[in-house]
Design an enzyme around this catalytic site. Sequence first.
Site, PDB file in Angstrom:
ATOM      1  N   ARG A 159       0.819  -1.216   0.000  1.00 38.28           N
ATOM      2  CA  ARG A 159       0.000   0.000   0.000  1.00 38.28           C
ATOM      3  C   ARG A 159       0.855   1.269   0.000  1.00 38.28           C
ATOM      4  O   ARG A 159       0.327   2.373  -0.141  1.00 38.28           O
ATOM      5  CB  ARG A 159      -0.931   0.001   1.216  1.00 38.28           C
ATOM      6  N   CYS A 160       2.166   1.124   0.154  1.00 36.47           N
ATOM      7  CA  CYS A 160       3.080   2.263   0.235  1.00 36.47           C
ATOM      8  C   CYS A 160       3.712   2.518  -1.133  1.00 36.47           C
ATOM      9  O   CYS A 160       4.336   1.627  -1.707  1.00 36.47           O
ATOM     10  CB  CYS A 160       4.164   1.961   1.274  1.00 36.47           C
ATOM     11  N   SER A 161       3.570   3.733  -1.630  1.00 33.86           N
ATOM     12  CA  SER A 161       4.110   4.045  -2.958  1.00 33.86           C
ATOM     13  C   SER A 161       5.629   3.930  -2.992  1.00 33.86           C
ATOM     14  O   SER A 161       6.196   3.448  -3.976  1.00 33.86           O
ATOM     15  CB  SER A 161       3.674   5.441  -3.407  1.00 33.86           C
TER      16      SER A 161
END
Length: 116
Positions: A11-13
Amino acid sequence: MPTTLIYHNPRCSKSRQALQLLQDNGITPEIKEYLKNPPSVEELKQLIDLLEIKPRDLLRTKENEFKEAGLDNLALDDTAVIEAMIRFPKLIERPIVIHDGKARIGRPPEQVLELL
């Protein structure tokens, strides 16, 4: 070929970018989704040693759990900081890549290229 491992949060870019950089350089890392499968105390200590940092340097200070765990208290020792990261894995900075016995935090993601 050396084994490469990424502590990853899909979920972390920044984590996704670091993973893509590795793949673009022909590396297919083992992916550890550390929020689903948190590291053990020993594993976290080894990571900190590989990164050559203090446990506090691995903390995400803007997460709600940071204050909930009392981590703004600078008097807490390394053991307390590590225990908080085990209890709240969301506090562990991401991504972390281990390659060929060395580790880097992928902030910015390009830092993982230093390992290649």
